[in-house]
Write an enzyme that holds these catalytic residues in place. Structure first.
Site, PDB file in Angstrom:
ATOM      1  N   GLY A   6      20.915  26.749 -17.604  1.00  7.55           N
ATOM      2  CA  GLY A   6      20.565  26.193 -18.837  1.00  7.55           C
ATOM      3  C   GLY A   6      21.338  25.549 -19.476  1.00  7.55           C
ATOM      4  N   ASP A  76      26.864  34.077 -14.927  1.00 10.16           N
ATOM      5  CA  ASP A  76      26.557  33.073 -15.946  1.00 10.16           C
ATOM      6  C   ASP A  76      26.899  31.568 -15.656  1.00 10.16           C
ATOM      7  OD1 ASP A  76      26.996  31.539 -18.259  1.00 10.16           O
ATOM      8  OD2 ASP A  76      28.533  32.356 -18.998  1.00 10.16           O
TER       9      ASP A  76
HETATM   10  N1  LIG Z   1      18.665  33.761 -28.739  1.00 10.56           N
HETATM   11  C1  LIG Z   1      19.647  33.324 -29.625  1.00 10.56           C
HETATM   12  N2  LIG Z   1      19.547  33.584 -30.806  1.00 10.56           N
HETATM   13  C2  LIG Z   1      20.446  33.345 -31.678  1.00 10.56           C
HETATM   14  N3  LIG Z   1      21.599  33.025 -31.434  1.00 10.56           N
HETATM   15  C3  LIG Z   1      21.858  32.774 -30.007  1.00 10.56           C
HETATM   16  C4  LIG Z   1      21.037  32.905 -29.320  1.00 10.56           C
HETATM   17  N4  LIG Z   1      21.635  32.559 -27.982  1.00 10.56           N
HETATM   18  C5  LIG Z   1      22.594  32.315 -28.191  1.00 10.56           C
HETATM   19  N5  LIG Z   1      23.166  32.271 -29.455  1.00 10.56           N
HETATM   20  C6  LIG Z   1      24.401  31.875 -29.901  1.00 10.56           C
HETATM   21  O1  LIG Z   1      24.712  30.538 -29.732  1.00 10.56           O
HETATM   22  C7  LIG Z   1      25.855  30.392 -29.275  1.00 10.56           C
HETATM   23  C8  LIG Z   1      26.047  30.094 -27.763  1.00 10.56           C
HETATM   24  O2  LIG Z   1      25.646  30.890 -26.987  1.00 10.56           O
HETATM   25  P1  LIG Z   1      26.154  31.411 -25.496  1.00 10.56           P
HETATM   26  O3  LIG Z   1      25.525  32.632 -25.032  1.00 10.56           O
HETATM   27  O4  LIG Z   1      27.593  31.189 -25.388  1.00 10.56           O
HETATM   28  O5  LIG Z   1      25.309  30.153 -24.893  1.00 10.56           O
HETATM   29  P2  LIG Z   1      25.846  29.424 -23.381  1.00 10.56           P
HETATM   30  O6  LIG Z   1      26.540  30.374 -22.441  1.00 10.56           O
HETATM   31  O7  LIG Z   1      24.459  29.017 -22.798  1.00 10.56           O
HETATM   32  O8  LIG Z   1      26.661  28.241 -23.693  1.00 10.56           O
HETATM   33  C9  LIG Z   1      26.576  31.784 -29.519  1.00 10.56           C
HETATM   34  O9  LIG Z   1      27.364  31.695 -30.820  1.00 10.56           O
HETATM   35  C10 LIG Z   1      25.534  32.740 -29.338  1.00 10.56           C
HETATM   36  O10 LIG Z   1      25.799  33.733 -30.229  1.00 10.56           O
HETATM   37  N1  LIG Z   2      31.219  17.999 -16.981  1.00  8.97           N
HETATM   38  C1  LIG Z   2      30.839  19.204 -16.627  1.00  8.97           C
HETATM   39  N2  LIG Z   2      30.771  20.010 -17.899  1.00  8.97           N
HETATM   40  C2  LIG Z   2      30.294  21.276 -17.935  1.00  8.97           C
HETATM   41  C3  LIG Z   2      30.119  21.617 -16.746  1.00  8.97           C
HETATM   42  N3  LIG Z   2      29.722  22.899 -16.874  1.00  8.97           N
HETATM   43  C4  LIG Z   2      30.067  23.241 -17.861  1.00  8.97           C
HETATM   44  N4  LIG Z   2      30.407  22.389 -18.646  1.00  8.97           N
HETATM   45  C5  LIG Z   2      30.775  22.162 -20.126  1.00  8.97           C
HETATM   46  C6  LIG Z   2      29.709  22.144 -21.012  1.00  8.97           C
HETATM   47  C7  LIG Z   2      30.517  23.024 -22.152  1.00  8.97           C
HETATM   48  O1  LIG Z   2      30.946  22.120 -23.016  1.00  8.97           O
HETATM   49  C8  LIG Z   2      31.193  24.046 -21.347  1.00  8.97           C
HETATM   50  C9  LIG Z   2      30.652  25.309 -21.164  1.00  8.97           C
HETATM   51  O2  LIG Z   2      29.275  25.375 -20.896  1.00  8.97           O
HETATM   52  P1  LIG Z   2      28.354  26.474 -21.405  1.00  8.97           P
HETATM   53  O3  LIG Z   2      26.840  26.173 -20.975  1.00  8.97           O
HETATM   54  O4  LIG Z   2      28.849  27.683 -20.771  1.00  8.97           O
HETATM   55  O5  LIG Z   2      28.524  26.597 -22.894  1.00  8.97           O
HETATM   56  O6  LIG Z   2      31.553  23.195 -20.333  1.00  8.97           O
HETATM   57  C10 LIG Z   2      30.207  20.880 -15.318  1.00  8.97           C
HETATM   58  O7  LIG Z   2      29.857  21.315 -14.345  1.00  8.97           O
HETATM   59  N5  LIG Z   2      30.581  19.528 -15.483  1.00  8.97           N
END
Ligand SMILES: Nc1ncnc2c1ncn2[C@@H]1O[C@H](COP(=O)(O)OP(=O)(O)O)[C@@H](O)[C@H]1O
Ligand SMILES: Nc1nc2c(ncn2[C@H]2C[C@H](O)[C@@H](COP(=O)(O)O)O2)c(=O)[nH]1
Length: 215
Positions: A6, A76
């Site tokens: 996602g 993740d």
């Molecule tokens: N369903 C949700 N409701 C409220 N806050 C959320 C939710 N999902 C994520 N967050 C918040 O959004 C931010 C990004 O979440 P994170 O789990 O790190 O996302 P990702 O790993 O997809 O980048 C964090 O501060 C988290 O606490």
């Molecule tokens: N160019 C790319 N950027 C990437 C990739 N995977 C993650 N990301 C970047 C996007 C966010 O800034 C950060 C972490 O991602 P989260 O979804 O975990 O918040 O890294 C990639 O494959 N290429």
């Protein structure tokens, strides 16, 4: 192995943690805060898109091999999303044709080397987190990584919209095994306990259906 996918900020790391705890399995997180190339990429995408991708690809290859060791380990973001990012960046002019060719061949090679490839096994389940642009932005702002904030770099608005648009097609095309989507606009599994339990019930049901089919 369960893989989460996602958009940036959708809640993958949060749900990985919740789900691994619920299932009593191991969580494997994406390397972000200790990733030395990520801030360089956001400051100069054209210079660092290829290097960043090789960095992520290498880490994802290592993680998926380790996660495959036991049932229901939670990953993740996985190697399956790697090309989505790189091809989009390449189309934005941030990689050369030669870099794309080297990358595609490397990815193909790695996919063939995954321990399950020869046995035609696949992740037990892909959980794709669907989120709207506004909600995603609110999460990114809440998390506060400076280089991800559109108020610091207006070009990120297009970058995020572009990525969000491509994710739905990526999910439709994913064909490695069972898959499901969770609506992150509907369920606040971070701050709302009832929502969290509802999401875990939906996932448990899907895992149970999968087990029944296997037996
Ligand atoms: N369903 C949700 N409701 C409220 N806050 C959320 C939710 N999902 C994520 N967050 C918040 O959004 C931010 C990004 O979440 P994170 O789990 O790190 O996302 P990702 O790993 O997809 O980048 C964090 O501060 C988290 O606490
Ligand atoms: N160019 C790319 N950027 C990437 C990739 N995977 C993650 N990301 C970047 C996007 C966010 O800034 C950060 C972490 O991602 P989260 O979804 O975990 O918040 O890294 C990639 O494959 N290429």
């Amino acid at each position: 192995m369960i893989v989460l996918s996602g958009m940036i900020g959708a809640g993958k790391s949060s749900l990985t943690n919740i789900l691994a705890e619920h299932l009593g399995t191991q969580a494997f997180y994406e390397q972000v805060d200790d990733n030395p190339v990520l801030p360089l990429f956001y400051a100069n995408p054209k210079k660092y898109a290829f290097l960043l991708q090789i960095y992520f690809l290498n880490k994802r290859f290592a993680s998926i091999k380790r996660a495959l060791a036991d049932d229901n380990n939670v990953l993740d973001r996985s190697i399956y999303e790697d090309a989505l990012f790189f091809h989009m960046n390449a189309e934005m002019g941030r990689a050369t044709e030669q870099e794309v060719q080297v990358y595609d061949e490397l990815l193909d090679n790695m996919m063939e080397e995954l321990p399950y490839a020869a046995h035609k096994k696949a992740p037990d389940l892909l959980i794709h987190l669907v989120i709207s642009y506004d909600k995603m932005l609110a999460h990114i702002q809440k998390r506060g990584r400076p280089y991800e904030q559109p108020q610091n770099d207006a070009s990120l608005v297009d970058y995020y919209h572009n990525l969000l648009d491509r994710y739905q097609q990526w999910y439709q095309d994913y064909h490695y095994g069972p898959k499901m989507q969770i609506d992150c606009d509907k369920y606040d599994f971070v701050d709302n306990l009832a929502d969290r339990q509802a999401v875990l019930r939906i996932i448990d049901k899907k895992l149970q259906e999968r087990k029944t089919l296997d037996n």
